[in-house]
Design an enzyme around this catalytic site. Sequence first.
Site, PDB file in Angstrom:
ATOM      1  N   ASP A 174      45.782  83.607  48.313  1.00  0.00           N
ATOM      2  CA  ASP A 174      46.528  83.647  49.582  1.00  0.00           C
ATOM      3  C   ASP A 174      46.266  82.430  50.458  1.00  0.00           C
ATOM      4  O   ASP A 174      45.177  81.865  50.470  1.00  0.00           O
ATOM      5  CB  ASP A 174      46.198  84.906  50.379  1.00  0.00           C
ATOM      6  CG  ASP A 174      47.029  84.978  51.656  1.00  0.00           C
ATOM      7  OD1 ASP A 174      48.252  85.021  51.556  1.00  0.00           O
ATOM      8  OD2 ASP A 174      46.435  84.955  52.748  1.00  0.00           O
ATOM      9  N   HIS A 201      50.887  85.790  47.745  1.00  0.00           N
ATOM     10  CA  HIS A 201      51.563  85.173  48.901  1.00  0.00           C
ATOM     11  C   HIS A 201      52.781  84.486  48.283  1.00  0.00           C
ATOM     12  O   HIS A 201      52.634  83.464  47.619  1.00  0.00           O
ATOM     13  CB  HIS A 201      50.584  84.187  49.551  1.00  0.00           C
ATOM     14  CG  HIS A 201      51.190  83.166  50.457  1.00  0.00           C
ATOM     15  ND1 HIS A 201      50.777  83.002  51.753  1.00  0.00           N
ATOM     16  CD2 HIS A 201      52.147  82.226  50.254  1.00  0.00           C
ATOM     17  CE1 HIS A 201      51.467  82.007  52.315  1.00  0.00           C
ATOM     18  NE2 HIS A 201      52.301  81.526  51.431  1.00  0.00           N
ATOM     19  N   ASP A 360      47.379  90.230  58.395  1.00  0.00           N
ATOM     20  CA  ASP A 360      47.274  88.803  58.076  1.00  0.00           C
ATOM     21  C   ASP A 360      46.561  88.080  59.229  1.00  0.00           C
ATOM     22  O   ASP A 360      46.928  86.962  59.615  1.00  0.00           O
ATOM     23  CB  ASP A 360      48.638  88.168  57.796  1.00  0.00           C
ATOM     24  CG  ASP A 360      48.513  86.779  57.172  1.00  0.00           C
ATOM     25  OD1 ASP A 360      47.379  86.374  56.809  1.00  0.00           O
ATOM     26  OD2 ASP A 360      49.541  86.091  57.046  1.00  0.00           O
TER      27      ASP A 360
HETATM   28 ZN   LIG Z   1      49.535  84.437  53.040  1.00  0.00          ZN
END
Ligand SMILES: [Zn+2]
Lengths: 494, 367
Positions: A174, A201, A360
């Site tokens: 990510d 992601h 996030d």
């Molecule tokens: Zn991300």
Amino acid sequence: MSLQSKTASRTTALGPSVGEVVERFELEKAWLVDPVSGREGPGEIVVTDGVLESVVWLEGEEASGVTDKGVVVAPGFFDLHAHFREPGFEDAETVATGAAAAAHGGYTTVAMMPNTSPALDEPGVLERIRSAARASGSPVEVLAYGAVSADRAGEQLSAMGELADAGVIGYSDDGAPVRTAKLLRSALLYAGMLGLPVVEHAEDLELTASAEANEGYVASILGLAGWPTAGEVNAVSRDLAVLADALRDEPRARLHLTHLSTTASLDLVRRAKAAGLPVTCDVTPHHLALADEWIAGARRWSWEALGPDGTSRDPWADEALTAWPYDTSLRVNPPLRTPVDAAACLAALLDGTASAVVTDHAPHTVVDKEVEFGMASNGISGIETALGVLIALVDSCRLPLARAIAALTTAPAAIVAGWPALAATAAARKRGLTEGAPADLVVFDRADRWTVTEESLRSKGKNSPFIGRELSGRVLLTIAGGRLAYEDPKGGDE
Amino acid sequence: MNVETEPAAVGRTAGSARTQEVAWHHRHLLDVDVVTWPEIELIMRTTDEMKGVLARPIRKVPALNGRRVTTLFYEASTRTRVSFETAARNLSADVVSVATATSSVTKGESLVDTIRTLEALGAEILVMRHSVSGAPYLAAEIFGGHVLNGGDGWHAHPTQALLDLYTMRQHLAGGDLRGRKVAIVGDILHSRVARSNIWSLTAAGADLWLCGPATLLRGMDRWATAWDGGAIPGHGRFHVTSDVDAAVRDADVVMALRIQRERMQGGLLPSLREYAARFGLNAERVSLAKPEAIVMHPGPMNEGIEIAPDVATSGRAVITEQVANGVAVRMALLYLLAGAHEAAGGHEAAHEAVHVREAARAPEAIR
Ligand SMILES: [Zn+2]
């Protein structure tokens, strides 16, 4: 310990400090939400010696005056996607400040992404994170993903087996997608063999090179380089195709697509799930509630920016631009999309395509954010405002309170329960208000508005677009694993 | 006021019957989007006065005597920088010139630190050129004086749009753009000149046509159609097309924009040769425009690519006039910005009087 709030009932408890076992806590006449039983209503709870000793549902006369608009008790929240920056970027966040921020947001379990420095690509880094978590004294449980590739470089696999033995809950590069379809295929197979997922992601880096904002009306006017919808859709199709392929060889392969942001990519997942692919996904509070027009200076919720025909309204025509443009706290990847995409994120949450909401949480220093928009680091410090944003959605009558709570509790746990190696672990345990279990819960006042300020955020990352704005749903108390994680300073005995 | 040493009373004399009294109250000029039409007319009238100054044997007035103008250029542009510095010197300002290089890869001293340093060194008016869209907005948030945008990224180039407007008004009968067809041909996607001209020319009521290859028009159609029917007060629709003949036909103004070689490496254009053949302003194409049409270019030109040499030097071309008007427009803006400061009694008062979009910047919105 006692809680005071505008609408709250009488509450009593002893007064431990953070990390100590909650010996006694009673809450009378609150609104209880138990997403496991699906029940919500007036009730009372008692915590004794860290155990949720009793959960009593009130009826009739006793329940009178208790509504879901006041003090709410819910299971502790579970964030499947946060960045705590340690090791390597401790000026942006540490495990200790991240855990404190999480507790302030009502979270009792957080899964950290491995884009630290060094990257979490071998067990030694995980041990450092764990010792930092222990040293913090916070009872918030810090889980972690390992990197898919060594040093997140997208070339060869990380120490996946050793990381599994050490206890990572999955693998992700990510911050970026797994660089090639070929490496993703290997990662899905190898992780599948270990019973763990790959968390993607989804971004086509060629389509998004040097992108600054969602490609569309707002970016066209502001002269910002566009991050096209195709950048996400293309990556999701790749990932789904590779998953389907990998499953033929390894039926335990699992794919989780994180922070999806577009109508079209959510549609792809909806169809893939209907076809039986073992894929899950999540959405973030900011993609649900904000839109790209915020970069131009609009400050209305995404659903207020939808026209009656379901298309995006024009913030210029509406004269809705009330703030300074190019605020870098709005630079995030994937970018804030259109109000129509935000509505699609909500639709996906409601129909179960994306059952979980993740933050996030991406704290950054002032040095990385007080720069030109196109040079600012991507990310929003969001773990302390997630509840408030969801409450705004609940207040708008677009999301039932119980669904909001489920998206923060049972839904992420159910996703983890679908990962074979974790099905029987604590992370996958059902997050309900269960008598006799260690108390793991949050108490918040839905009606109590609080102003987001740099001082009010426990995170080192002050990069929140909500700074200076009010949110509903002040967290009064968070208990994690029977121990005190957070208590509102306004509470306490006189 | 001494007429010999000051431009005529700008915004303080009663205008003609058709012009309303309007005072300048913008602390910064970052784009023309927040400038109202009466304010644009004030800029035009002030530019007239500055043209008067430039026509004198000694092209200098003490209007900004002792005031400190700093040009901060993060992107090389000798012509724009010299134009601003000439304008400032014509007003007797002290000029400090800072040129610096930056890119998203090599971070040197931050913009914020640089601006704080320049302010500590006495900068009062900051003229800024930057390759990143929106950079002047960051500067304006932290700078105690006035920011005048000299071009940011793909976003805005307000002084260029205003000098373009001034030049068009000089050449069009009655100085009125209402219903006049203006065609801008070139790399619209990457053009701050085009974006600022959209605001000013639609506000002027022009029939605006943007033209270029599809790869260099991306996204502009959404903007054009969003304004269909004039949804935005004071702004009408404009046209977006890849049909250059349709854009140029019967135009009153034809403007070519610079095409950069990087566009081919980026896969956006097959070749400059093909661009010149399909979109370049040659004599044949320009003959589609009205006989009295003018030809413009913000410079620097690639002759033989976006504009043929004979077109660039023809009697229709007003390109050198644009350059001369650029100095006058920049003098006007420096004068108005400095005056806004004085008239409002310092930074704090000026701060309160700014346009809604600036006023809306509550302290909490400052990051
Ligand atoms: Zn991300």
